[in-house]
Design a protein around this motif. Structure first.
Motif, PDB file in Angstrom:
ATOM      1  N   MET A 183      29.575  38.602  37.022  1.00 51.74           N
ATOM      2  CA  MET A 183      30.350  38.653  38.269  1.00 51.74           C
ATOM      3  C   MET A 183      29.741  37.701  39.312  1.00 51.74           C
ATOM      4  SD  MET A 183      32.876  40.759  37.692  1.00 51.74           S
ATOM      5  CE  MET A 183      32.836  39.897  36.110  1.00 51.74           C
ATOM      6  N   ILE A 223      36.908  42.642  42.541  1.00 50.86           N
ATOM      7  CA  ILE A 223      37.093  43.706  41.557  1.00 50.86           C
ATOM      8  C   ILE A 223      36.556  45.002  42.155  1.00 50.86           C
ATOM      9  CG2 ILE A 223      34.877  43.353  40.351  1.00 50.86           C
ATOM     10  CD1 ILE A 223      36.538  43.698  37.710  1.00 50.86           C
ATOM     11  N   ALA A 255      38.828  39.158  35.673  1.00 58.04           N
ATOM     12  CA  ALA A 255      38.192  38.602  36.871  1.00 58.04           C
ATOM     13  C   ALA A 255      37.519  37.265  36.572  1.00 58.04           C
ATOM     14  CB  ALA A 255      37.172  39.602  37.423  1.00 58.04           C
ATOM     15  N   GLU A 302      35.399  48.954  41.611  1.00 57.27           N
ATOM     16  CA  GLU A 302      34.892  49.869  40.581  1.00 57.27           C
ATOM     17  C   GLU A 302      34.296  51.111  41.228  1.00 57.27           C
ATOM     18  OE1 GLU A 302      34.099  51.994  37.687  1.00 57.27           O
ATOM     19  OE2 GLU A 302      35.009  50.061  37.146  1.00 57.27           O
ATOM     20  N   VAL A 353      32.395  42.064  44.076  1.00 56.97           N
ATOM     21  CA  VAL A 353      32.432  43.422  43.541  1.00 56.97           C
ATOM     22  C   VAL A 353      32.455  44.402  44.705  1.00 56.97           C
ATOM     23  CG1 VAL A 353      31.233  45.158  42.149  1.00 56.97           C
ATOM     24  CG2 VAL A 353      31.203  42.744  41.443  1.00 56.97           C
ATOM     25  N   TYR A 388      37.024  43.247  34.001  1.00 56.42           N
ATOM     26  CA  TYR A 388      35.995  42.230  34.276  1.00 56.42           C
ATOM     27  C   TYR A 388      36.297  40.910  33.579  1.00 56.42           C
ATOM     28  CZ  TYR A 388      33.063  42.340  29.970  1.00 56.42           C
ATOM     29  OH  TYR A 388      32.575  42.209  28.701  1.00 56.42           O
ATOM     30  N   SER A 448      36.834  47.866  36.317  1.00 59.91           N
ATOM     31  CA  SER A 448      36.000  46.772  35.790  1.00 59.91           C
ATOM     32  C   SER A 448      35.632  46.960  34.325  1.00 59.91           C
ATOM     33  CB  SER A 448      34.712  46.657  36.616  1.00 59.91           C
ATOM     34  OG  SER A 448      33.834  47.741  36.324  1.00 59.91           O
ATOM     35  N   LEU A 503      30.030  48.977  36.468  1.00 60.67           N
ATOM     36  CA  LEU A 503      30.664  47.786  35.914  1.00 60.67           C
ATOM     37  C   LEU A 503      30.651  47.839  34.388  1.00 60.67           C
ATOM     38  CD1 LEU A 503      29.217  44.997  38.231  1.00 60.67           C
ATOM     39  CD2 LEU A 503      31.607  45.705  38.094  1.00 60.67           C
TER      40      LEU A 503
END
Length: 464
Positions: A102, A32, A20, A34, A109, A17, A12, A38
């Protein structure tokens, strides 16, 4: 039962990110993965917190030189813990911002360590629990980590990587910086301005070796004038903790090896891509010295597996990763994006003075066979630079003499990391010297030097 998505992104950072968000905008169902925080290294341990530190050292430098602006600042000092705390809070604020983005863009996430188990399949380990994900496409955006010296691994006490250098518990008194790329020079600049005795060791003949030779030469003089000791064409044969510091065996140009003791050392000799143990070998994804091989859209040799950012090789820059992410996602969504053109990616070093560039250096353009028109304009010829008290530096432009194409632009001086974007836009639009000459630049601004440099390449400079 696996959770199913149109796209799963592993990592991310500024590549992951951003990809995404763009995927969500294009109507894809996105997850995503991680393993830490993030925003990745850039936001949490790289680009952003280092700029917060450098801003502190810049202000500290101005405070110490207040008299030159007609001001008084007595008993100037700093609290190292508060300096570090400010940097961490800046990173924390942006980490929270990415979390918000996000959520806003409906990106799922998944926290944990992700491994690609088959085409379109990932397992994410969350402690004792494992989550299974499926997607038609997977983007690998796992970034990179600092490269250790083969004979001296960073211990976080006296031998540091960039991570340790960002959260010091004590101020180095005598600091050795190994490597003079952007990271090495930025940390050297920060610690020197904060009062450390700094030495840079560089194996190559000049510092900032990827930059134009004139820029490197200027930075050599500028940093030396500030008190930084520069050892170019110099190797490091050993580095080991010694008492309360670290002892380095430095091989000088003449072949003589000298031992010298420092309080701390920062290793800034490059990066290692995070491509191990994530399942790529089993799938047969092709790599080159650890970096994933991709085409101009981020596609690997394995259908449905894409890669962006530091894992794909140089230049190792956040903005390159972000743009690669957008290109890959738009291609996945059925669009027709332009392929990545690395020649139009700007490079920036946020030291004092700053360095920024895009395109070919003068030497590279000559090697490529171009007949050149080269313009150069000094900061001392610019009214705004003089008013700011920042009259050291220059702007250099390199043109194809036959077509007027802007082949490259190179800057050193105050705020050039902001100015460079003008030339980046010009290159993206395939602008020639004619359009740049006809452009009106506001007065008084530092950007006027960009205009003057273009004019200078054709013998038309007004103020120099």
């Amino acid at each position: 039962m696996a959770d199913t998505y149109d796209l799963v992104i592993l990592g991310s950072g500024p590549g992951g990110y951003v990809a995404a968000i763009r995927a969500s905008q294009l109507g894809l169902k996105v997850a995503i993965v991680e393993r830490e925080r993030l925003g990745g290294i850039c936001l949490n341990w790289g680009c952003i917190p280092t700029k917060a530190l450098l801003r502190t050292s810049e202000i500290y430098h101005y405070m110490q030189n207040a008299e030159s602006y007609g001001l008084k600042a007595d008993n100037v000092g700093f609290d190292l813990a508060k300096v570090v705390d400010r940097s961490r809070k800046v990173a924390g604020q942006l980490n929270a911002g990415v979390k918000g983005l996000m959520k806003k863009n409906k990106v799922t996430v998944v926290e944990g360590v992700g491994i690609v188990t088959a085409k379109g399949k990932l397992s994410v380990k969350q402690g004792d629990k494992t989550v299974e994900l499926e997607a038609k496409n997977v983007i690998v955006a796992t970034g990179a980590r600092a490269r250790d010296l083969p004979f001296a691994k960073a211990d976080g006490k006296t031998i540091w990587t960039y991570r340790h250098a960002m959260v010091p518990t004590e101020m180095p008194t005598k600091l050795l910086v190994i490597g003079s790329g952007a990271i090495g020079v930025e940390f050297a600049s920060f610690y020197n301005d904060m009062g450390a005795d700094v030495t840079i060791v560089e194996m190559l003949p000049r510092i900032l070796p990827v930059e134009d030779e004139e820029v490197s030469a200027f930075m050599d003089k500028a940093l030396t004038k500030q008190g930084i000791k520069l050892l170019t064409g110099t190797g490091l044969e050993g580095l080991a903790p010694s008492g309360s510091g670290v002892t380095a065996k430095i091989k000088h140009k003449d072949g003589k090896v000298v031992e010298e003791t420092f309080s701390h050392a920062i290793v800034a000799i490059g990066i290692v891509p995070n491509t191990e143990n994530i399942g790529l070998e089993a799938l047969g994804v092709e790599t080159d010295r650890g970096h994933i091989k991709t085409d101009g859209y981020g596609r690997t040799n394995v259908d449905g597996i894409w890669a962006i950012g530091d894992v794909t090789g140089a230049p190792w820059l956040a903005h390159k990763a972000s743009h690669e992410g957008i290109i890959a996602v738009e291609k996945i969504a059925g669009g027709s994006p332009h392929q990545m053109d690395k020649a139009n990616i700007p490079g920036c070093t946020y030291s004092r003075p700053q360095v920024a560039s895009v395109g070919m250096t003068e030497a590279k353009a000559k090697e490529a066979g171009y007949e050149l028109k080269v313009g150069k304009f000094p900061f001392i010829g610019n009214g705004k630079a003089i008013a700011l008290g920042e009259a050291e530096g220059f702007v250099k432009t390199v043109f194809d003499a036959k077509t007027g194409e802007l082949l490259g632009a190179h800057m050193v001086g105050a705020e050039v990391t902001e100015l460079i974007q003008g030339y980046v836009v010009a290159r993206q639009l395939e602008t020639t010297e004619a359009e740049l000459m006809e452009t009106v630049f506001a007065h008084p601004t530092l950007s006027e030097m960009m205009h003057e440099s273009v004019l200078g390449a054709y013998g038309r400079s007004i103020h120099y």
